[in-house]
Design a protein around this motif. Structure first.
Motif, PDB file in Angstrom:
ATOM      1  N   GLY A 229       0.827  -1.147   0.019  1.00 56.15           N
ATOM      2  CA  GLY A 229      -0.083  -0.030   0.146  1.00 56.15           C
ATOM      3  C   GLY A 229       0.842   1.155   0.069  1.00 56.15           C
ATOM      4  N   TYR A 230       0.402   2.299  -0.736  1.00 51.61           N
ATOM      5  CA  TYR A 230       0.795   3.566  -0.638  1.00 51.61           C
ATOM      6  C   TYR A 230       2.160   3.716  -1.670  1.00 51.61           C
ATOM      7  CZ  TYR A 230      -2.736   5.865   1.776  1.00 51.61           C
ATOM      8  OH  TYR A 230      -3.926   6.266   2.114  1.00 51.61           O
ATOM      9  N   ALA A 231       2.870   2.425  -2.073  1.00 47.59           N
ATOM     10  CA  ALA A 231       3.905   2.587  -3.391  1.00 47.59           C
ATOM     11  C   ALA A 231       3.220   3.176  -4.522  1.00 47.59           C
ATOM     12  CB  ALA A 231       4.199   1.266  -3.553  1.00 47.59           C
ATOM     13  N   ALA A 232       2.172   3.129  -4.829  1.00 43.92           N
ATOM     14  CA  ALA A 232       1.700   3.687  -6.102  1.00 43.92           C
ATOM     15  C   ALA A 232       1.307   5.228  -5.863  1.00 43.92           C
ATOM     16  CB  ALA A 232       0.108   3.322  -6.335  1.00 43.92           C
ATOM     17  N   LEU A 233       1.080   5.799  -4.753  1.00 44.22           N
ATOM     18  CA  LEU A 233       1.069   7.257  -4.485  1.00 44.22           C
ATOM     19  C   LEU A 233       2.580   7.752  -4.756  1.00 44.22           C
ATOM     20  CD1 LEU A 233      -0.263   9.723  -3.745  1.00 44.22           C
ATOM     21  CD2 LEU A 233      -0.448   9.433  -1.365  1.00 44.22           C
ATOM     22  N   PRO A 302     -10.378  -0.903   1.994  1.00 42.23           N
ATOM     23  CA  PRO A 302     -10.546   0.540   1.689  1.00 42.23           C
ATOM     24  C   PRO A 302      -9.578   1.424   1.617  1.00 42.23           C
ATOM     25  CG  PRO A 302     -10.740  -0.350   4.028  1.00 42.23           C
ATOM     26  CD  PRO A 302     -10.451  -1.655   3.347  1.00 42.23           C
ATOM     27  N   PHE A 303      -8.465   1.041   2.097  1.00 39.51           N
ATOM     28  CA  PHE A 303      -7.255   2.104   1.995  1.00 39.51           C
ATOM     29  C   PHE A 303      -6.905   2.169   0.175  1.00 39.51           C
ATOM     30  CE2 PHE A 303      -6.535   0.757   6.220  1.00 39.51           C
ATOM     31  CZ  PHE A 303      -6.363   1.891   6.882  1.00 39.51           C
ATOM     32  N   ALA A 304      -6.998   1.234  -0.345  1.00 35.83           N
ATOM     33  CA  ALA A 304      -6.537   1.386  -1.960  1.00 35.83           C
ATOM     34  C   ALA A 304      -7.473   2.174  -2.461  1.00 35.83           C
ATOM     35  CB  ALA A 304      -7.098  -0.206  -2.535  1.00 35.83           C
ATOM     36  N   VAL A 305      -8.998   2.300  -2.078  1.00 31.76           N
ATOM     37  CA  VAL A 305      -9.809   3.227  -2.697  1.00 31.76           C
ATOM     38  C   VAL A 305      -9.339   4.797  -2.428  1.00 31.76           C
ATOM     39  CG1 VAL A 305     -12.111   4.179  -2.841  1.00 31.76           C
ATOM     40  CG2 VAL A 305     -11.847   1.587  -2.543  1.00 31.76           C
ATOM     41  N   ILE A 306      -8.890   4.880  -0.983  1.00 28.04           N
ATOM     42  CA  ILE A 306      -8.412   6.246  -0.440  1.00 28.04           C
ATOM     43  C   ILE A 306      -7.068   6.808  -1.292  1.00 28.04           C
ATOM     44  CG2 ILE A 306      -7.814   7.426   1.388  1.00 28.04           C
ATOM     45  CD1 ILE A 306      -9.877   5.326   2.978  1.00 28.04           C
ATOM     46  N   GLU A 307      -6.254   5.565  -1.376  1.00 24.02           N
ATOM     47  CA  GLU A 307      -4.865   5.855  -2.097  1.00 24.02           C
ATOM     48  C   GLU A 307      -5.058   6.241  -3.504  1.00 24.02           C
ATOM     49  OE1 GLU A 307      -2.075   2.563  -2.272  1.00 24.02           O
ATOM     50  OE2 GLU A 307      -0.636   3.824  -3.230  1.00 24.02           O
ATOM     51  N   ALA A 308      -5.808   5.654  -4.210  1.00 24.12           N
ATOM     52  CA  ALA A 308      -6.320   5.958  -5.381  1.00 24.12           C
ATOM     53  C   ALA A 308      -6.792   7.167  -5.706  1.00 24.12           C
ATOM     54  CB  ALA A 308      -7.202   4.971  -6.331  1.00 24.12           C
ATOM     55  N   LEU A 309      -7.712   7.520  -4.794  1.00 30.90           N
ATOM     56  CA  LEU A 309      -8.477   8.943  -4.728  1.00 30.90           C
ATOM     57  C   LEU A 309      -7.541   9.941  -4.525  1.00 30.90           C
ATOM     58  CD1 LEU A 309     -11.021  10.501  -5.086  1.00 30.90           C
ATOM     59  CD2 LEU A 309     -11.603  10.105  -2.789  1.00 30.90           C
ATOM     60  N   THR A 414     -12.814   1.657 -11.337  1.00 28.91           N
ATOM     61  CA  THR A 414     -11.683   2.469 -12.087  1.00 28.91           C
ATOM     62  C   THR A 414     -10.492   2.939 -11.271  1.00 28.91           C
ATOM     63  OG1 THR A 414     -13.695   3.187 -13.257  1.00 28.91           O
ATOM     64  CG2 THR A 414     -11.474   4.432 -14.063  1.00 28.91           C
ATOM     65  N   LEU A 415     -10.708   3.532 -10.118  1.00 27.09           N
ATOM     66  CA  LEU A 415      -9.848   4.160  -9.334  1.00 27.09           C
ATOM     67  C   LEU A 415      -8.927   3.288  -8.855  1.00 27.09           C
ATOM     68  CD1 LEU A 415     -11.480   6.906  -6.979  1.00 27.09           C
ATOM     69  CD2 LEU A 415      -9.951   7.351  -8.865  1.00 27.09           C
ATOM     70  N   VAL A 416      -9.240   1.929  -8.585  1.00 25.40           N
ATOM     71  CA  VAL A 416      -8.420   0.958  -8.138  1.00 25.40           C
ATOM     72  C   VAL A 416      -7.456   0.456  -9.060  1.00 25.40           C
ATOM     73  CG1 VAL A 416      -8.017  -1.485  -7.067  1.00 25.40           C
ATOM     74  CG2 VAL A 416     -10.098   0.097  -6.086  1.00 25.40           C
ATOM     75  N   VAL A 418      -6.214   2.337 -11.192  1.00 26.06           N
ATOM     76  CA  VAL A 418      -5.165   3.238 -11.242  1.00 26.06           C
ATOM     77  C   VAL A 418      -3.835   2.778 -10.568  1.00 26.06           C
ATOM     78  CG1 VAL A 418      -4.422   5.776 -10.618  1.00 26.06           C
ATOM     79  CG2 VAL A 418      -6.618   5.240 -11.761  1.00 26.06           C
ATOM     80  N   LEU A 419      -3.989   2.064  -9.451  1.00 28.03           N
ATOM     81  CA  LEU A 419      -2.788   1.582  -8.535  1.00 28.03           C
ATOM     82  C   LEU A 419      -2.120   0.614  -9.502  1.00 28.03           C
ATOM     83  CD1 LEU A 419      -4.655   1.063  -5.177  1.00 28.03           C
ATOM     84  CD2 LEU A 419      -3.447   2.963  -5.985  1.00 28.03           C
ATOM     85  N   GLU A 420      -2.890  -0.429  -9.999  1.00 27.77           N
ATOM     86  CA  GLU A 420      -2.212  -1.432 -10.800  1.00 27.77           C
ATOM     87  C   GLU A 420      -1.534  -0.724 -12.056  1.00 27.77           C
ATOM     88  OE1 GLU A 420      -1.891  -4.706 -10.269  1.00 27.77           O
ATOM     89  OE2 GLU A 420      -2.451  -3.583  -8.473  1.00 27.77           O
ATOM     90  N   VAL A 421      -2.116   0.387 -12.698  1.00 25.45           N
ATOM     91  CA  VAL A 421      -1.403   0.893 -13.711  1.00 25.45           C
ATOM     92  C   VAL A 421       0.019   1.484 -13.362  1.00 25.45           C
ATOM     93  CG1 VAL A 421      -1.372   3.029 -15.113  1.00 25.45           C
ATOM     94  CG2 VAL A 421      -3.643   1.566 -14.861  1.00 25.45           C
ATOM     95  N   LEU A 422      -0.020   2.243 -12.058  1.00 22.92           N
ATOM     96  CA  LEU A 422       1.213   2.742 -11.562  1.00 22.92           C
ATOM     97  C   LEU A 422       2.174   1.707 -10.961  1.00 22.92           C
ATOM     98  CD1 LEU A 422      -0.204   6.009  -9.785  1.00 22.92           C
ATOM     99  CD2 LEU A 422       1.149   5.825 -12.222  1.00 22.92           C
ATOM    100  N   ARG A 423       1.701   0.504 -10.343  1.00 21.78           N
ATOM    101  CA  ARG A 423       2.391  -0.655 -10.249  1.00 21.78           C
ATOM    102  C   ARG A 423       3.358  -1.249 -11.190  1.00 21.78           C
ATOM    103  NH1 ARG A 423       2.400  -6.114  -9.013  1.00 21.78           N
ATOM    104  NH2 ARG A 423       0.387  -6.385 -10.132  1.00 21.78           N
TER     105      ARG A 423
END
Ligand SMILES: Cc1cc2nc3c(=O)[nH]c(=O)nc-3n(C[C@H](O)[C@H](O)[C@H](O)COP(=O)(O)O)c2cc1C
Ligand code: SF4
Ligand code: FES
Length: 613
Positions: A229-233, A302-309, A414-416, A418-423
């Motif tokens: 978590g939070y590696a994408a941010l 839930p943190f995945a949604v918040i990180e992506a947002l 969609t937002l979740v 985004v984490l995969e796109v950045l990963r």
């Protein structure tokens, strides 16, 4: 409006608005930046607090009295007629006395395949008619509650100190008996936060969006971080807004909320707007009958949604994000609320995030039972404290959205992504799926399927393979039909199992994947009953703002009932022609997607499955 509020009502409203004279609460003040809306200055600045205040009244007393509503109006300087118009728009609010325990019993299409009609009959026999008080309790028939994988489902809406709404699914005899007797509640059969049945340890390979679901502790910030978590941010901060948008474009990510708009293009359009402030909204309204994927993600990750947002905010120049959450999702509300607080406490939301000088915060706003509020502009109106009626487009949200400001809005899934796109990086992300539908998709399997649940598969997977993954039709029966895309989607028959589940595959086959609904009907299913329920759904959920939809949904249902009863005006062929004409008018002349798709499933049942021949 002359009635006075009770002390309980006054306290409930003051809890949200602050005690009179104490000025605005901290959260309010933030929101007011650049808030452009209708009405006088004070009214428009505080109007967005109307829905939270109504929620507070409803949750403390069980209904919204004239005195309570009047007090909210005085505090927020809102004309009583307007506030009444808002309060009566939502099914979770009542402006007539309601007991503190109300059971919303789903009688929508997936639950009907699991005996919901008989459950309703049983409630009627043992407790009395729906919508009436019976010894301090009331039951109501409800459209889909987003718990279809555990059908039949119900939601207990509870008011009073310490009371909490609770999902009850599968709704067993024991729940019904306990409710009728007015006693305590046995634990829900499926456990309200159980991981999707599909995620057994041996079948996790290839999971991207659900990678943490069932593994991570949704209540622990540290566990989220331990699972990447939070590696994408961090990556987003390194790349900067333009870099993130480039990755999204390379990934060819398309929105999963139904309209399949390119996410990178949307973010770029928002980022480029000179007007400030910008907002970003996570659309978590998920009310399409048969859809529950977003709930599963929010309850378990839930943190995945918040990180992506947060990434969305940082990349589009928004400092304020909203999660507009379906009112009927109490568990998701709790997990997300906790996650927002923990992220804030750990410096991943708020001022100077991660010590990098960024500012972004998230507020959760609950809907209150209105399917139309998933439509993006209706959703903005709802947050702003108006009736959830869609706006005319253009202007589009990227230019003039929430509070009249440039706004990005994306679905949870969609937002979740985004984490995969950045990963993975955009090009690597795009290697999975088809050239025009990249990545994986979440599908909600329900109805008469052996293992209902959320399934993640590559875009382009054949419908047949997805059905097999879920164990096929329940009890080994033959397949009669599959509803793809929910009530706004369409039926296909057994001969369509080769459809590729991609945007282009669906288009070629003349169907829509919508929000990923795959509802299965076995050989004995009563599709006439299903089609009538879909027609009733649209009649109820039309916001009534435009004539083609308001009148068309009613006329559609009437014509279907005439066909079923044999009391046709003219021949059955005439009624079918009338239905086709109504469908065309609704499609061509309705303001928003609700009216434009309100006849799709009905028409597909008529043309593909010959349901009324
Ligand atoms: C009647 C109606 C209901 C909708 N409900 C939802 C919903 O519950 N969740 C959602 O994400 N999008 C919903 N949408 C689509 C949104 O308007 C919007 O297109 C979407 O949030 C954009 O996000 P995306 O680009 O990530 O798909 C709905 C649209 C219509 C017309
Ligand atoms: S199409 Fe239906 S839901 Fe959409 S604005 Fe018109 S009446 Fe409202
Ligand atoms: S929860 Fe009943 S149909 Fe979805």
């Amino acid at each position: 409006m002359t009635a006075s509020p009770t002390e309980e009502e006054r306290t409930a409203v003051d809890r949200i608005l602050g005690t009179p004279g104490s000025g605005w609460t901290g959260g309010e003040r933030d929101l007011l930046d650049g808030h452009v809306a209708r009405g006088g200055r004070q009214a428009r600045e505080r109007r967005h607090l109307l829905l939270p205040a109504l929620h507070s009244l409803q949750a403390s007393v069980g209904w919204i009295s004239e005195g309570g509503l009047g007090y909210v109006c005085r505090r927020l300087t809102i004309p009583p007629a307007e506030a009444y118009g808002v309060a009566t728009f939502y099914s979770m609010f009542s402006t007539t006395p309601r007991p503190k325990a109300v059971l919303h019993v789903c009688d929508d299409i997936a639950c009907r395949t699991a005996g919901a009609t008989d459950i309703g009959t049983e409630f009627e026999r043992s407790l009395g008619p729906a919508g009436e008080e019976h010894g301090g309790r009331m039951w109501l028939r409800s459209p889909c509650l987003g718990l279809c994988e555990r059908a039949p489902a119900a939601l207990l809406q509870a008011a009073g100190a310490g009371a909490r709404d609770a999902a009850l699914a599968p709704l067993g005899q024991e729940h019904a008996a306990a409710f009728v007797a007015g006693g305590g509640w046995p634990a829900p059969g499926g456990g309200s936060t159980s991981a999707p049945q599909t995620l057994d340890p041996d079948s996790r390979e290839g999971l991207r969006l659900l990678r943490r679901v069932g593994l991570v502790d949704p209540g622990s910030f540290d566990d989220y971080r331990a699972h990447g978590g939070y590696a994408a941010l961090r990556r987003a901060v390194e790349l900067g807004p333009e870099g993130v948008i480039r990755e999204l474009k390379d990934a060819k990510l398309l929105g999963r909320g139904g309209a399949a708009f390119p996410t990178g293009v949307k973010w770029e359009l928002v980022a480029k707007q000179p007007v400030r402030p910008h907002y970003f909204v996570c659309n978590a309204d998920e009310s399409e009958p048969g859809t529950f994927k977003d709930r599963v993600v929010m309850e378990h990750d839930p943190f995945a949604v918040i990180e992506a947002l947060t990434i969305a905010g940082v990349s589009t120049g928004a400092e304020k994000g909203f999660i507009y959450l379906r009112g009927e999702y109490p568990q998701a509300h709790a997990t997300l609320g906790n996650a927002v607080e923990l992220a804030r406490a750990r410096g991943f939301l708020g001022e100077d995030m991660m010590g990098e000088g960024f500012r972004f915060d998230v507020e959760i706003r609950r809907g209150a039972g209105a399917y139309i509020c998933g439509e993006e502009t209706a959703l903005f109106n709802s947050i702003e404290g108006y009736r959830g009626e869609p706006r005319n487009k253009p202007p589009f949200p990227v230019e003039r959205g929430l509070f009249g400001k440039p706004t990005g809005i994306d679905n949870v899934e969609t937002l979740v992504n985004v984490l995969e796109v950045l990963r993975l990086g955009g090009p690597a992300y795009a290697e999975v799926g088809t050239p025009d539908s990249t990545g994986t998709r979440l599908f909600c399997l329900s109805g008469e399927v052996e293992r209902p649940g959320v399934y993640e598969v590559e875009c382009g997977t054949a419908l047949r393979d997805l059905l097999e993954l879920a164990g096929g039709v329940r009890g080994g029966r033959a397949l009669k039909a599959i509803l793809l895309g929910g009530a706004a989607g369409g039926f296909v028959g057994p001969e369509h199992l080769d459809i590729a589940l991609s945007f282009e595959g669906a288009r070629e086959a003349g169907v829509t994947l919508g929000s990923g609904v795959v509802m299965v009907f076995g050989e004995d299913a009563d599709l006439v009953d299903t089609v009538l329920r879909i027609a009733a759904f649209f009649r109820d959920e039309s916001c009534g703002q435009c004539v083609p939809c308001r009148v068309g949904t009613v006329r559609q249902e009437e014509a279907l009932h005439r066909l079923v009863s044999g009391r046709t005006i003219g021949s059955p062929k005439d009624e079918l022609a009338l239905l086709a004409e109504i469908a065309q008018v609704m499609r061509d002349a309705s303001i928003c997607g609700l009216g434009q798709t309100a006849a799709s499933a009905v028409q597909s049942a008529i043309s593909r499955l010959e349901v009324f021949s």
